[in-house]
Design a protein around this motif. Sequence first.
Motif, PDB file in Angstrom:
ATOM      1  N   ASN A 135      73.825 122.661 -41.436  1.00 32.91           N
ATOM      2  CA  ASN A 135      74.124 121.174 -40.867  1.00 32.91           C
ATOM      3  C   ASN A 135      72.624 120.284 -41.061  1.00 32.91           C
ATOM      4  N   THR A 136      72.501 119.355 -41.724  1.00 29.89           N
ATOM      5  CA  THR A 136      71.519 118.472 -41.836  1.00 29.89           C
ATOM      6  C   THR A 136      71.727 117.008 -41.595  1.00 29.89           C
ATOM      7  N   VAL A 137      70.759 116.245 -41.248  1.00 25.98           N
ATOM      8  CA  VAL A 137      70.728 114.795 -41.228  1.00 25.98           C
ATOM      9  C   VAL A 137      70.372 114.175 -42.394  1.00 25.98           C
ATOM     10  N   SER A 138      68.908 114.248 -42.575  1.00 23.29           N
ATOM     11  CA  SER A 138      68.320 113.367 -43.635  1.00 23.29           C
ATOM     12  C   SER A 138      67.604 114.493 -44.516  1.00 23.29           C
ATOM     13  N   GLY A 139      67.653 115.851 -44.556  1.00 20.94           N
ATOM     14  CA  GLY A 139      67.186 116.664 -45.236  1.00 20.94           C
ATOM     15  C   GLY A 139      68.098 117.199 -46.320  1.00 20.94           C
ATOM     16  N   LYS A 140      67.193 117.461 -47.484  1.00 23.64           N
ATOM     17  CA  LYS A 140      68.082 117.908 -48.596  1.00 23.64           C
ATOM     18  C   LYS A 140      68.331 119.415 -48.486  1.00 23.64           C
ATOM     19  N   ALA A 141      69.501 120.005 -48.594  1.00 20.87           N
ATOM     20  CA  ALA A 141      69.877 121.294 -48.623  1.00 20.87           C
ATOM     21  C   ALA A 141      70.065 121.910 -50.192  1.00 20.87           C
ATOM     22  N   ARG A 142      69.482 122.826 -50.078  1.00 22.68           N
ATOM     23  CA  ARG A 142      69.497 123.821 -51.662  1.00 22.68           C
ATOM     24  C   ARG A 142      69.872 125.042 -51.150  1.00 22.68           C
ATOM     25  N   ILE A 143      71.076 125.529 -51.784  1.00 24.80           N
ATOM     26  CA  ILE A 143      71.578 126.845 -51.374  1.00 24.80           C
ATOM     27  C   ILE A 143      71.947 127.428 -52.834  1.00 24.80           C
ATOM     28  N   ASN A 144      71.389 128.646 -53.037  1.00 25.56           N
ATOM     29  CA  ASN A 144      71.452 129.537 -54.134  1.00 25.56           C
ATOM     30  C   ASN A 144      71.934 130.818 -53.302  1.00 25.56           C
ATOM     31  N   ALA A 145      73.195 131.110 -53.486  1.00 24.80           N
ATOM     32  CA  ALA A 145      73.800 132.241 -52.963  1.00 24.80           C
ATOM     33  C   ALA A 145      75.226 132.657 -53.678  1.00 24.80           C
ATOM     34  N   ARG A 146      75.436 133.958 -53.340  1.00 22.94           N
ATOM     35  CA  ARG A 146      76.774 134.650 -53.601  1.00 22.94           C
ATOM     36  C   ARG A 146      77.519 134.923 -52.163  1.00 22.94           C
ATOM     37  N   SER A 147      78.471 134.023 -51.935  1.00 19.54           N
ATOM     38  CA  SER A 147      78.923 133.994 -50.667  1.00 19.54           C
ATOM     39  C   SER A 147      80.502 133.817 -50.659  1.00 19.54           C
ATOM     40  N   PRO A 148      81.206 134.333 -49.652  1.00 14.68           N
ATOM     41  CA  PRO A 148      82.535 133.957 -49.697  1.00 14.68           C
ATOM     42  C   PRO A 148      82.915 132.877 -48.895  1.00 14.68           C
ATOM     43  N   SER A 149      81.944 132.276 -48.291  1.00 16.34           N
ATOM     44  CA  SER A 149      82.295 130.815 -47.571  1.00 16.34           C
ATOM     45  C   SER A 149      81.074 130.177 -47.218  1.00 16.34           C
ATOM     46  N   ILE A 150      80.936 128.967 -47.830  1.00 10.34           N
ATOM     47  CA  ILE A 150      79.851 128.077 -47.346  1.00 10.34           C
ATOM     48  C   ILE A 150      80.353 126.777 -46.897  1.00 10.34           C
ATOM     49  N   ASP A 151      79.789 126.382 -45.700  1.00 16.60           N
ATOM     50  CA  ASP A 151      80.166 125.286 -45.103  1.00 16.60           C
ATOM     51  C   ASP A 151      78.700 124.362 -44.942  1.00 16.60           C
ATOM     52  N   ALA A 152      78.737 123.186 -45.363  1.00 11.10           N
ATOM     53  CA  ALA A 152      77.624 122.472 -45.284  1.00 11.10           C
ATOM     54  C   ALA A 152      77.855 120.962 -45.039  1.00 11.10           C
ATOM     55  N   ASP A 153      77.251 120.324 -44.013  1.00 15.32           N
ATOM     56  CA  ASP A 153      77.414 118.810 -43.483  1.00 15.32           C
ATOM     57  C   ASP A 153      76.231 118.301 -43.801  1.00 15.32           C
ATOM     58  N   ALA A 154      76.162 117.173 -44.235  1.00 11.73           N
ATOM     59  CA  ALA A 154      74.779 116.345 -44.305  1.00 11.73           C
ATOM     60  C   ALA A 154      75.011 114.818 -44.205  1.00 11.73           C
ATOM     61  N   VAL A 155      74.256 113.964 -43.708  1.00  9.95           N
ATOM     62  CA  VAL A 155      74.354 112.416 -43.438  1.00  9.95           C
ATOM     63  C   VAL A 155      73.857 111.963 -44.853  1.00  9.95           C
TER      64      VAL A 155
END
Length: 300
Positions: A135-155
């Motif tokens: 969860n992020t408001v104004s920050g950039k989210a970078r995700i490099n992963a091998r995952s069964p599930s990714i949930d990401a919320d941003a404004v």
Amino acid sequence: MKTARVIPLLLSLSIGQALADTPINLSHDASPNAHVSISNVKGEVTVSAWDRNQVQVTGRLGDGAKPLAIEGSNSSMSIKVESAGKSGWLNWGSDTSMGSTTLDVRVPKGASLDVDVVSAPMNIDGIEGGTIKVNTVSGKARINARSPSIDADAVSGSIELAGSADRVNLQTVSGDILAPNVGAEASLQTVSGRIRVNGGPWRKLNLSTVSGDVQLSGGVAPNGAYDVDSMSGDVQIQVPSNLSAVIKASTFSGDLRSDFGTVKKPEHGPGSDLQTTVGAGGAKMNVETFSGDLRIRRQD
């Protein structure tokens, strides 16, 4: 006399800077698939995976923050940056007085993450097997992963995915969504941000945008469900040449073009629609725009 005044001032500034730049060096034993929660209001969060069964935190603690600790057990722990000011309704803005905190966190490769930031950019790298929630408001989210599930919320921050994920749930208001390798299930929502996504074959795809443009590339699994809805954003879709699906597409006032089937336009008034069966059918593709242009292309 001037020197006598300047020296105490420099000393006070040096002391203030030292207090505002407190180094962090913490560690905690962890199980290979530990759940790690991280929260930071201001600053930056970087999470890197390694081959140790340990969580390590380094970086710098901002002025006005409580002393940092890793709390919890080997299987579930939290790292939370909090204001040293009083809490409660009368002090709801106390976090604004904190300086920026930089967190560099090392976790086991199989760890699951739950990361909350406000104005802090976030980077996650190397996770293999654990779930990720961001969860992020104004920050950039970078995700490099091998995952069964990714949930990401941003404004207003963008979301960028590398690696791969079987299931994703990505939402922004004005931030972009960039994901080159999304697996079998995807839910993608934005108001004005762009969406650039590749992946599939999708068992279930739900995508909605208000004014953001969309570029979507990927196939549909047998009996899969594929739904795309846009208000004024343009939508470009690429599907493989061996597609097998029933396509229903329409636009109220945008321009609709397709490499499959025949687009029909009413004799009077705006709008156009398409309904066609490609291959054996099976999967269902529903695509709608209001005023945005719509393109459905066959990949070479």
